[in-house]
Scaffold this motif. Sequence first.
Motif, mmCIF file in Angstrom:
data_model
loop_
_atom_site.group_PDB
_atom_site.id
_atom_site.type_symbol
_atom_site.label_atom_id
_atom_site.label_comp_id
_atom_site.label_asym_id
_atom_site.label_seq_id
_atom_site.Cartn_x
_atom_site.Cartn_y
_atom_site.Cartn_z
ATOM 1 N N GLY A 96 -4.098 -15.294 -115.977
ATOM 2 C CA GLY A 96 -3.639 -16.164 -115.290
ATOM 3 C C GLY A 96 -4.209 -16.375 -113.449
ATOM 4 N N GLU A 97 -4.682 -15.244 -113.131
ATOM 5 C CA GLU A 97 -5.603 -15.350 -112.103
ATOM 6 C C GLU A 97 -6.833 -16.184 -112.165
ATOM 7 O OE1 GLU A 97 -7.591 -12.271 -108.795
ATOM 8 O OE2 GLU A 97 -6.876 -11.744 -110.666
ATOM 9 N N GLN A 98 -7.266 -16.201 -113.459
ATOM 10 C CA GLN A 98 -8.608 -16.850 -113.541
ATOM 11 C C GLN A 98 -8.087 -18.287 -113.694
ATOM 12 O OE1 GLN A 98 -10.863 -15.541 -116.942
ATOM 13 N NE2 GLN A 98 -12.166 -17.488 -117.108
ATOM 14 N N ILE A 99 -7.214 -18.647 -114.420
ATOM 15 C CA ILE A 99 -6.623 -19.991 -114.584
ATOM 16 C C ILE A 99 -6.326 -20.649 -113.177
ATOM 17 C CG2 ILE A 99 -4.882 -21.416 -115.312
ATOM 18 C CD1 ILE A 99 -4.730 -19.692 -117.801
ATOM 19 N N THR A 100 -5.596 -19.983 -112.332
ATOM 20 C CA THR A 100 -5.345 -20.467 -110.925
ATOM 21 C C THR A 100 -6.497 -20.458 -110.312
ATOM 22 O OG1 THR A 100 -4.864 -18.156 -110.533
ATOM 23 C CG2 THR A 100 -2.989 -19.540 -111.028
ATOM 24 N N ASN A 101 -7.467 -19.711 -110.277
ATOM 25 C CA ASN A 101 -8.875 -20.159 -109.445
ATOM 26 C C ASN A 101 -9.490 -21.322 -110.018
ATOM 27 O OD1 ASN A 101 -8.452 -17.815 -107.815
ATOM 28 N ND2 ASN A 101 -9.361 -16.354 -109.049
ATOM 29 N N ASP A 102 -9.527 -21.485 -111.119
ATOM 30 C CA ASP A 102 -10.206 -22.746 -111.877
ATOM 31 C C ASP A 102 -9.341 -23.935 -111.631
ATOM 32 O OD1 ASP A 102 -12.107 -21.306 -113.129
ATOM 33 O OD2 ASP A 102 -11.007 -20.930 -115.180
ATOM 34 N N ARG A 113 -2.154 -8.305 -118.782
ATOM 35 C CA ARG A 113 -3.300 -8.763 -118.922
ATOM 36 C C ARG A 113 -3.106 -10.435 -118.971
ATOM 37 N NH1 ARG A 113 -4.452 -6.846 -125.024
ATOM 38 N NH2 ARG A 113 -2.498 -6.401 -125.117
ATOM 39 N N GLN A 114 -1.932 -10.818 -119.408
ATOM 40 C CA GLN A 114 -1.630 -12.309 -119.097
ATOM 41 C C GLN A 114 -1.733 -12.431 -117.530
ATOM 42 O OE1 GLN A 114 2.167 -12.705 -121.071
ATOM 43 N NE2 GLN A 114 1.195 -14.363 -122.388
ATOM 44 N N LEU A 115 -1.354 -11.669 -116.559
ATOM 45 C CA LEU A 115 -1.620 -11.969 -115.092
ATOM 46 C C LEU A 115 -3.058 -11.816 -114.911
ATOM 47 C CD1 LEU A 115 1.251 -9.791 -113.724
ATOM 48 C CD2 LEU A 115 1.068 -12.172 -113.705
ATOM 49 N N ASP A 116 -3.970 -11.399 -115.697
ATOM 50 C CA ASP A 116 -5.385 -11.097 -115.210
ATOM 51 C C ASP A 116 -5.825 -12.571 -115.492
ATOM 52 O OD1 ASP A 116 -5.363 -8.562 -114.246
ATOM 53 O OD2 ASP A 116 -5.682 -7.615 -116.136
ATOM 54 N N SER A 130 -4.678 -16.595 -123.177
ATOM 55 C CA SER A 130 -3.282 -16.564 -122.734
ATOM 56 C C SER A 130 -2.201 -16.779 -124.192
ATOM 57 C CB SER A 130 -2.765 -17.244 -121.846
ATOM 58 O OG SER A 130 -1.581 -17.203 -121.045
ATOM 59 N N SER A 131 -2.515 -17.765 -124.793
ATOM 60 C CA SER A 131 -1.467 -17.979 -125.980
ATOM 61 C C SER A 131 -1.771 -16.807 -127.016
ATOM 62 C CB SER A 131 -2.045 -19.326 -126.748
ATOM 63 O OG SER A 131 -1.795 -20.371 -125.789
ATOM 64 N N GLN A 132 -2.624 -16.377 -127.119
ATOM 65 C CA GLN A 132 -2.964 -14.922 -128.017
ATOM 66 C C GLN A 132 -2.211 -14.124 -127.475
ATOM 67 O OE1 GLN A 132 -7.334 -14.898 -127.764
ATOM 68 N NE2 GLN A 132 -7.453 -16.028 -129.854
ATOM 69 N N SER A 172 2.537 -10.544 -127.500
ATOM 70 C CA SER A 172 3.753 -10.107 -126.916
ATOM 71 C C SER A 172 5.137 -10.347 -127.600
ATOM 72 C CB SER A 172 4.072 -10.674 -125.465
ATOM 73 O OG SER A 172 5.076 -10.235 -124.838
ATOM 74 N N THR A 173 5.212 -11.541 -127.942
ATOM 75 C CA THR A 173 6.196 -12.099 -128.979
ATOM 76 C C THR A 173 6.450 -11.238 -130.205
ATOM 77 O OG1 THR A 173 6.142 -14.297 -128.121
ATOM 78 C CG2 THR A 173 7.602 -13.934 -130.206
ATOM 79 N N THR A 174 5.370 -10.949 -130.910
ATOM 80 C CA THR A 174 5.299 -10.275 -131.980
ATOM 81 C C THR A 174 5.995 -8.879 -131.714
ATOM 82 O OG1 THR A 174 3.527 -11.318 -133.002
ATOM 83 C CG2 THR A 174 4.072 -9.271 -133.913
ATOM 84 N N GLN A 175 5.415 -8.151 -130.544
ATOM 85 C CA GLN A 175 6.096 -6.528 -130.207
ATOM 86 C C GLN A 175 7.306 -6.667 -129.870
ATOM 87 O OE1 GLN A 175 3.609 -4.985 -127.122
ATOM 88 N NE2 GLN A 175 1.788 -5.022 -128.021
ATOM 89 N N THR A 176 7.699 -7.775 -129.332
ATOM 90 C CA THR A 176 9.386 -8.128 -128.959
ATOM 91 C C THR A 176 10.120 -8.027 -130.302
ATOM 92 O OG1 THR A 176 8.632 -8.890 -126.931
ATOM 93 C CG2 THR A 176 10.902 -9.173 -127.735
#
Length: 447
Positions: free
Chosen positions: A272-278, A267-270, A133-135, A140-144
């Motif tokens: 995030g879904e794994q993180i919330t399930n964990d 991709r971050q939401l994908d 997620s940090s990557q 995303s920050t770099t693109q912005t």
Amino acid sequence: MLESMGRTRRVCAFWTVCSLALVSGVGARGISLREAEQMALERNPQIAAASASLDSARAGITRARATILPSLAATAGYTWNAELPVVVMPPPVGAVSIGEKHNYSLALTARQPVFLGFAGVTGVRMAETALQSSQLRLESTTQTVIASVREAYLAAVLSRMLVTVNEQAVAQAESSLALVQRRADVGSASRFDLLRARVQVATLRPNLTSARSNRDLADGRLRLAIGVGERDPITPSDTLAVFVSEWAKVPLDSLRLIARERRTEIRQLDIGEQITNDAVTLSRSAYYPTVAAFATSQWEAQRPSLRVSSGDFRRVSMLGLQLNWTFWDSWKTPATVQMARVGVRQLNLLRQVATDGISLEVEAAFHGLHEAELNLATGLETVNQAAEALRLASVMYSEGGNTQLDVISAQLALTSARTQYAQALYNYHVAHIRMEKALGLTRASQD
């Protein structure tokens, strides 16, 4: 049609003058767009903060793995018994004091978790997912930042082009004033024509001053986007070249599919879904016991005085298993599990909102690109026609075929056409940048 624009003689000459104005800043260093992007990657504070978060996430993996790996601890202690412990024995022995006044202890303990209720492996998996997620956040920050630098750079280029447009307008007005003055000197021009020509020059000069102020502000915004201070003055050295965006002919539905695959938010939401399930699994681990194996070697010494030697210590070694199991915690664990499950539902709602927002952003970029393309295509012909109209008006006025007002009107029309074409070219570049950002395809320029 767009490719043929760059071959028009008058417009090429106009943009040549504009390119000379790009490096006209006094004491400023000219940089290309690629150089501006590279400077932003090195100096922009947003990218630096995102990189620091990435380093923190890497450290988080090491910390999470430490919970399931063995640990080794050493302890040392000293106790002074102000009053010795007493053991009461049956008569006739009675009360007997035990121990010594001064007690010393050294211990070395190794501990290996055996079972943590699935919290250990889940924590490691969550830390690894947080790194991903940090990557993505850094990407995303770099693109912005890259997109903002490009827009700021193009705005600085546009500001210089508008300075050139206004400088040419003032030069044309002054040339026209000189012509009217010569004609007035020989009596072939009226006093009204002379006054009107002078008013025209006086009217255009404030526009030039304003354009130069806007140029300085645009340079400041560019420095801010890059992350450089006022002590490092820079100016753009590139020009706004005519090009054909590769996305102009791609259907809207195809663009939406690309965005759904490439946007870091999805991709971050994908992840995030794994993180919330964990997180649900981690919160449920409190229902299970924890088991750890340990081994301890302890050296103890008791002395009636403070003086102690190595020969006074006696070693005691122990091996064992330790089990901890909380049976009831006042509903803390069920509440934690419920909160984690709510987080899963919230994430699903956020996914739909993000998907709809990205789809709308792509559609807006699609229409913006096509609108800019149309305006750019018509802007060049307008500049050519306005330039020819001014030439004819000037010739006719010198021959007495029209009035000075016709020349002034033609000059204003040419200035307006050049301004609109410069703005249209800038808008087309920006529309292309925003389309790439909407698709999640913004990348730093390469050699």
